[in-house]
Motif scaffolding. Structure first.
Motif, PDB file in Angstrom:
ATOM      1  N   ARG A   1       0.833  -1.192   0.000  1.00  0.00           N
ATOM      2  CA  ARG A   1       0.000   0.000   0.000  1.00  0.00           C
ATOM      3  C   ARG A   1       0.877   1.254   0.000  1.00  0.00           C
ATOM      4  N   GLY A   2       0.543   2.176  -0.884  1.00  0.00           N
ATOM      5  CA  GLY A   2       1.314   3.413  -0.989  1.00  0.00           C
ATOM      6  C   GLY A   2       2.281   3.435  -2.149  1.00  0.00           C
TER       7      GLY A   2
ATOM      8  N   ARG B   1      -1.524   5.130  -7.633  1.00  0.00           N
ATOM      9  CA  ARG B   1      -1.037   4.655  -6.335  1.00  0.00           C
ATOM     10  C   ARG B   1      -1.854   3.455  -5.867  1.00  0.00           C
TER      11      ARG B   1
ATOM     12  N   SER C   1      -3.496   9.265   5.834  1.00  0.00           N
ATOM     13  CA  SER C   1      -2.831   8.136   6.484  1.00  0.00           C
ATOM     14  C   SER C   1      -3.852   7.020   6.667  1.00  0.00           C
TER      15      SER C   1
ATOM     16  N   ALA D   1       0.086   3.488   5.168  1.00  0.00           N
ATOM     17  CA  ALA D   1       0.562   4.324   4.062  1.00  0.00           C
ATOM     18  C   ALA D   1       0.245   5.780   4.349  1.00  0.00           C
ATOM     19  N   HIS D   2       1.128   6.635   3.899  1.00  0.00           N
ATOM     20  CA  HIS D   2       0.970   8.072   4.117  1.00  0.00           C
ATOM     21  C   HIS D   2       1.265   8.775   2.795  1.00  0.00           C
ATOM     22  N   GLN D   3       0.335   9.586   2.317  1.00  0.00           N
ATOM     23  CA  GLN D   3       0.543  10.299   1.069  1.00  0.00           C
ATOM     24  C   GLN D   3      -0.249  11.609   1.073  1.00  0.00           C
TER      25      GLN D   3
ATOM     26  N   ASP E   1      -3.697  10.362  -6.981  1.00  0.00           N
ATOM     27  CA  ASP E   1      -3.620  11.250  -5.829  1.00  0.00           C
ATOM     28  C   ASP E   1      -4.533  12.457  -5.998  1.00  0.00           C
TER      29      ASP E   1
ATOM     30  N   ARG F   1       8.756   7.357  -2.812  1.00  0.00           N
ATOM     31  CA  ARG F   1       8.338   6.473  -1.730  1.00  0.00           C
ATOM     32  C   ARG F   1       8.042   7.304  -0.487  1.00  0.00           C
ATOM     33  N   THR F   2       6.945   6.989   0.175  1.00  0.00           N
ATOM     34  CA  THR F   2       6.522   7.797   1.326  1.00  0.00           C
ATOM     35  C   THR F   2       6.670   7.060   2.661  1.00  0.00           C
ATOM     36  N   ARG F   3       7.080   5.794   2.623  1.00  0.00           N
ATOM     37  CA  ARG F   3       7.209   5.051   3.874  1.00  0.00           C
ATOM     38  C   ARG F   3       8.605   5.243   4.452  1.00  0.00           C
TER      39      ARG F   3
END
Length: 223
Positions: A72-73, A90, A138, A142-144, A173, A221-223
């Motif tokens: 996820r993400g 995404r 969030s 996952a955070h975006q 997004d 990448r956001t993680r």
């Protein structure tokens, strides 16, 4: 023909190796639309890791080894199951997830996404300018950043759904201006090309073609 090959063997070898590299190892993809705003802009060119999920026979899309699975993400490049168009979206829901969206708010496996205001902007939508709200989202680890267009008619709901094995829910997004899984359906794993890792280069082609140097090399990448 033999004479031509002998005279150009170096160049032909380069083309062969280039084709192997692009179809089996790494690729790049320009961003043609605003469906991934605010994170990807028109004129960005992203680097695609083709070994993120599968090893494929060079110059084909035939898979020979399973190397990993989307999480996820991830920002993923894939072929649309609807018409074969190459898209970038995404991953929001994985096989086995229970997902729902109501009024733009995601719920995954009973967890409602948390949102926080990042800012506002004016964006193009449907040939006109519209107010945009930018939020951090969030959910499920996952955070975006996402963008909503509150006054633009759009698909804002997903009926409760369990994701079948081997399928993925892909969303843009720019949630209210993206033809994603709400339009094209869930994406089979076999349609995945690779994971978009970072922005290689960027230019504002809609205005003055000036390079956006601050975006060169930006990680996705956001993680």
């Amino acid at each position: 023909m033999t004479k031509f090959i002998r005279a150009n063997k170096g160049f032909l070898l380069f083309l062969l190796l280039f084709g192997v590299f692009r179809t089996a190892v790494a690729d790049w993809s320009p961003i043609p639309s605003g469906s991934m705003r605010p994170n990807l802009l028109e004129g960005d060119v992203v680097f695609i890791n083709r070994l993120a999920y599968d090893l494929k026979i060079p110059l084909t899309e035939r898979q020979v080894a399973h190397l990993g699975d989307p999480v996820r993400g991830d920002v993923v490049v894939f072929y649309s199951p609807r018409d074969g168009t190459r898209l970038i979206k995404r991953v929001l829901a994985l096989p086995g997830d229970e997902v729902e969206m109501r009024d733009d708010r995601m719920t995954i496996n009973g967890e409602e996404a948390a949102y926080a205001l990042v800012g506002t902007a004016r964006e193009q939508a449907g040939g006109r300018e519209a107010d945009a709200v930018r939020l951090s989202e969030s959910v499920g680890g996952a955070h975006q950043r996402v963008q909503l267009l509150p006054r633009v008619p759009a698909l804002r709901d997903i009926a409760p759904l369990r994701i079948p094995p081997g399928q993925y829910l892909m969303l843009g997004d720019n949630r209210n201006n993206s033809a994603d899984s709400r339009v094209i359906g869930l994406v089979p794993r076999a349609k995945l090309l690779g994971r978009a890792e970072r922005i290689l280069v960027s230019a504002d082609y809609q205005h003055d073609w000036m390079p956006r140097f601050e975006r060169f090399g930006m990680a996705l990448r956001t993680r």
